[in-house]
Scaffold this active site. Structure first.
Site, short mmCIF file in Angstrom:
data_model
loop_
_atom_site.label_atom_id
_atom_site.label_comp_id
_atom_site.label_asym_id
_atom_site.label_seq_id
_atom_site.Cartn_x
_atom_site.Cartn_y
_atom_site.Cartn_z
N THR A 45 -19.23 6.06 58.80
CA THR A 45 -20.19 6.87 57.78
C THR A 45 -19.78 6.39 56.25
O THR A 45 -18.55 6.19 56.07
CB THR A 45 -19.74 8.50 57.81
OG1 THR A 45 -20.01 8.82 59.04
CG2 THR A 45 -20.82 9.11 56.76
N GLU A 72 -17.70 17.57 67.84
CA GLU A 72 -16.20 17.43 68.02
C GLU A 72 -16.10 17.99 69.47
O GLU A 72 -16.61 19.02 69.68
CB GLU A 72 -15.84 18.45 67.13
CG GLU A 72 -14.13 18.76 67.31
CD GLU A 72 -13.33 17.45 67.09
OE1 GLU A 72 -12.47 17.21 67.45
OE2 GLU A 72 -13.82 16.60 66.14
N LYS A 124 -27.56 10.17 57.71
CA LYS A 124 -26.43 10.55 58.24
C LYS A 124 -25.90 11.79 57.44
O LYS A 124 -25.39 12.87 57.77
CB LYS A 124 -25.30 9.64 58.24
CG LYS A 124 -23.95 10.06 58.98
CD LYS A 124 -24.01 10.60 60.16
CE LYS A 124 -22.72 11.13 60.83
NZ LYS A 124 -21.61 10.09 61.19
N ASN A 128 -25.89 15.95 58.28
CA ASN A 128 -24.27 16.54 58.39
C ASN A 128 -24.33 17.58 57.27
O ASN A 128 -23.99 18.98 57.50
CB ASN A 128 -23.27 15.67 58.55
CG ASN A 128 -22.86 15.14 59.61
OD1 ASN A 128 -23.33 15.60 60.83
ND2 ASN A 128 -21.88 14.17 59.37
N CYS A 180 -16.19 15.47 59.91
CA CYS A 180 -17.33 14.93 59.17
C CYS A 180 -17.88 15.77 58.10
O CYS A 180 -18.15 15.32 57.14
CB CYS A 180 -18.46 14.70 60.24
SG CYS A 180 -18.16 13.52 61.54
N ASP A 184 -18.43 14.65 54.39
CA ASP A 184 -19.84 14.25 54.26
C ASP A 184 -20.52 14.93 53.09
O ASP A 184 -21.48 14.43 52.50
CB ASP A 184 -20.56 14.25 55.50
CG ASP A 184 -20.03 12.96 56.52
OD1 ASP A 184 -18.95 12.40 56.26
OD2 ASP A 184 -20.84 12.87 57.52
#
Length: 315
Positions: A45, A72, A124, A128, A180, A184
């Site tokens: 990412t 996860e 992406k 998220n 993440c 993110d």
């Protein structure tokens, strides 16, 4: 060699307020210096616009960003049954790579979307951040219900009967964490520099507010020994990184609370000065209250001691 896939960590650098993309760029630089005629696929990412900058900097056309969407504890399943394939390029080489991914997938109907690299990078981060938004929303709903003495289960179940909302990803927690979502959301917020927004910043701030609320509720109980049941960010995970419970522990320590921790994955005797108890029976006996982000079967016999917001006892 047709493809080189880069999948290395890009942790969020709090000091620079940006992803640390050094490992990604270092790999690109090595490929460039070796003068390999190959296509680079970036799976890590990265900030929006990163791939385009790398192409310009190293004068390399064949760099493609193709995000992965892995949960996860379910990474293998998500690789075999991906929700979609996103390819940040529309060349023949990009099409060939997409078909390779489709071929190894066990999913019959698999959407493939081709776009430019900057759009794929945005996909992406926005995906998220939306998930973080959903977590933050139901956490704030739960905070309201808890303070007002309302039944969170009833409210969430009724709200989620609306098909547009859906009965999923709605179990309250102590806050989002893991590899993440924390980084993110912060990166997307950084990408909004000079762009009007309120919501993205609110998502990031909401997670901090939720953890502060949880810590306050624990402190208000004024109990002598606070037991923390596991440090992982979710059930069936071995990932402690950015777990909400870690920030809650920090708040409790600052308030001079005596904290003990049950975490069978840790070999150390202490975490930030807090004693690690690896015997679950001893942990239960010593704890005046047990704080659990997610419930598990070994707490069933002592639920009167447990403080959790895991209302539905599910992932």
């Amino acid at each position: 060699m047709d493809y080189i896939i880069i999948c290395v960590p890009t942790n969020y650098d709090e000091k620079n307020n940006f992803f640390d993309t050094e490992l990604v760029e270092d790999t690109i630089k090595k490929v460039h210096n070796m003068k390999l005629t190959t296509t680079i696929i970036i799976k890590s990412t990265v900030p929006v616009g990163f791939t385009k900058r790398m192409k310009e900097k190293y004068k390399m056309k064949d760099i493609i960003f193709s995000p992965e969407f892995l949960r996860e504890g379910k990474a293998l399943y998500d690789n075999l049954y991906p929700s979609r394939i996103i390819i940040g390029d529309n060349t023949k080489k990009a099409e060939k790579f997409a078909n390779m991914l489709k071929k190894v997938s066990l999913k019959k109907e698999l959407p493939i979307k081709f776009m430019n690299s900057t759009e794929a990078e945005a996909v992406k981060l926005f995906a998220n951040t939306y998930l973080a938004l959903r977590i933050a929303f139901f956490n704030e709903l739960d905070t309201y219900a808890e303070i007002k003495g309302l039944n969170t289960d009833n409210i969430i179940d009724a709200v989620c009967l609306d098909d547009r909302i859906g009965n999923f990803y709605n179990n309250p927690s102590f806050g989002y964490g893991g590899y993440c979502l924390p980084k993110d959301t912060k990166q997307l917020k950084a990408n909004y520099k000079d762009i009007p927004e309120n919501l993205i910043t609110a998502i990031v701030n909401s997670n901090s507010t939720r953890k502060e609320h949880i810590a306050k509720e624990i402190l208000n109980k004024k109990l002598s020994i606070i037991g923390i049941y596991k440090l992982s960010m979710k059930k069936n995970s071995d990932n402690f990184r950015s777990s909400a419970i870690l920030d809650i522990i920090d708040i409790l320590i600052k308030e001079n609370q005596k904290v003990i921790i049950y975490e069978p994955q840790m070999k150390e005797d202490y975490y930030k000065g807090c004693k690690i108890i690896n015997d679950i029976k001893e942990f239960k006996k010593m704890s005046s209250i047990i704080v659990a982000n997610r419930l598990e079967n070994d707490l069933k016999d002592i639920m009167k001691k447990v403080y959790t917001r895991d209302l539905f006892y599910r992932d």
